[in-house]
Scaffold this active site. Sequence first.
Site, short mmCIF file in Angstrom:
data_model
loop_
_atom_site.label_atom_id
_atom_site.label_comp_id
_atom_site.label_asym_id
_atom_site.label_seq_id
_atom_site.Cartn_x
_atom_site.Cartn_y
_atom_site.Cartn_z
N HIS A 3 -10.53 -5.65 -3.51
CA HIS A 3 -9.17 -5.72 -2.97
C HIS A 3 -9.24 -6.05 -1.49
O HIS A 3 -10.19 -5.72 -0.80
CB HIS A 3 -8.37 -4.44 -3.21
CG HIS A 3 -8.99 -3.18 -2.68
ND1 HIS A 3 -10.08 -2.56 -3.26
CD2 HIS A 3 -8.66 -2.42 -1.62
CE1 HIS A 3 -10.38 -1.47 -2.58
NE2 HIS A 3 -9.54 -1.36 -1.58
N ASP A 59 0.84 -1.19 0.00
CA ASP A 59 0.00 0.00 0.00
C ASP A 59 0.88 1.25 0.00
O ASP A 59 1.90 1.29 0.70
CB ASP A 59 -0.91 -0.01 1.23
CG ASP A 59 -2.05 0.97 1.13
OD1 ASP A 59 -1.79 2.19 1.18
OD2 ASP A 59 -3.20 0.53 1.00
N HIS A 61 -7.03 -5.72 1.96
CA HIS A 61 -5.92 -5.15 2.70
C HIS A 61 -5.43 -6.20 3.68
O HIS A 61 -6.23 -6.82 4.38
CB HIS A 61 -6.38 -3.94 3.52
CG HIS A 61 -6.85 -2.78 2.71
ND1 HIS A 61 -6.03 -1.73 2.37
CD2 HIS A 61 -8.07 -2.50 2.19
CE1 HIS A 61 -6.73 -0.84 1.68
NE2 HIS A 61 -7.97 -1.29 1.55
N GLN A 98 -14.48 2.25 0.84
CA GLN A 98 -13.91 1.75 -0.42
C GLN A 98 -13.65 2.94 -1.34
O GLN A 98 -14.57 3.62 -1.78
CB GLN A 98 -14.85 0.75 -1.10
CG GLN A 98 -14.24 0.14 -2.35
CD GLN A 98 -15.17 -0.85 -3.04
OE1 GLN A 98 -16.35 -0.97 -2.73
NE2 GLN A 98 -14.62 -1.56 -4.01
#
Length: 112
Positions: A98, A30, A100, A92
């Site tokens: 996705h 990230d 995390h 979101q």
Amino acid sequence: MSDCLFCKIAAGEIPSKKLHEDELCYAFYDIDPQAPTHFLVIPKAHIPSVSGVDEANAPTVGHIFAVIAELTRTLGIESYRVVSNIGQQAGQSVPHLHFHVLAGRDMTWPPG
């Protein structure tokens, strides 16, 4: 999807710090980490969120969870949180499924 940020990252059109790639998914760190270890795992096929998971693409989601398990083992991570936000109110910001993966600090409950 041509205007999707994560589709472009998975296609290599936007640089990222790649952690894993195979025919079904892509994992990368990230850019704004919320924990000492924070990476994302995305399907290469565009799925808008968990609400877009169906019988046809469910095997890809299962594969993603196997990849998460393997990556955390490889990185020596024993305790971690997996999060997927669905919709703007839930946080979101990119409309592409996705997950995390966060580790390396205490995770409070309930989450934020």
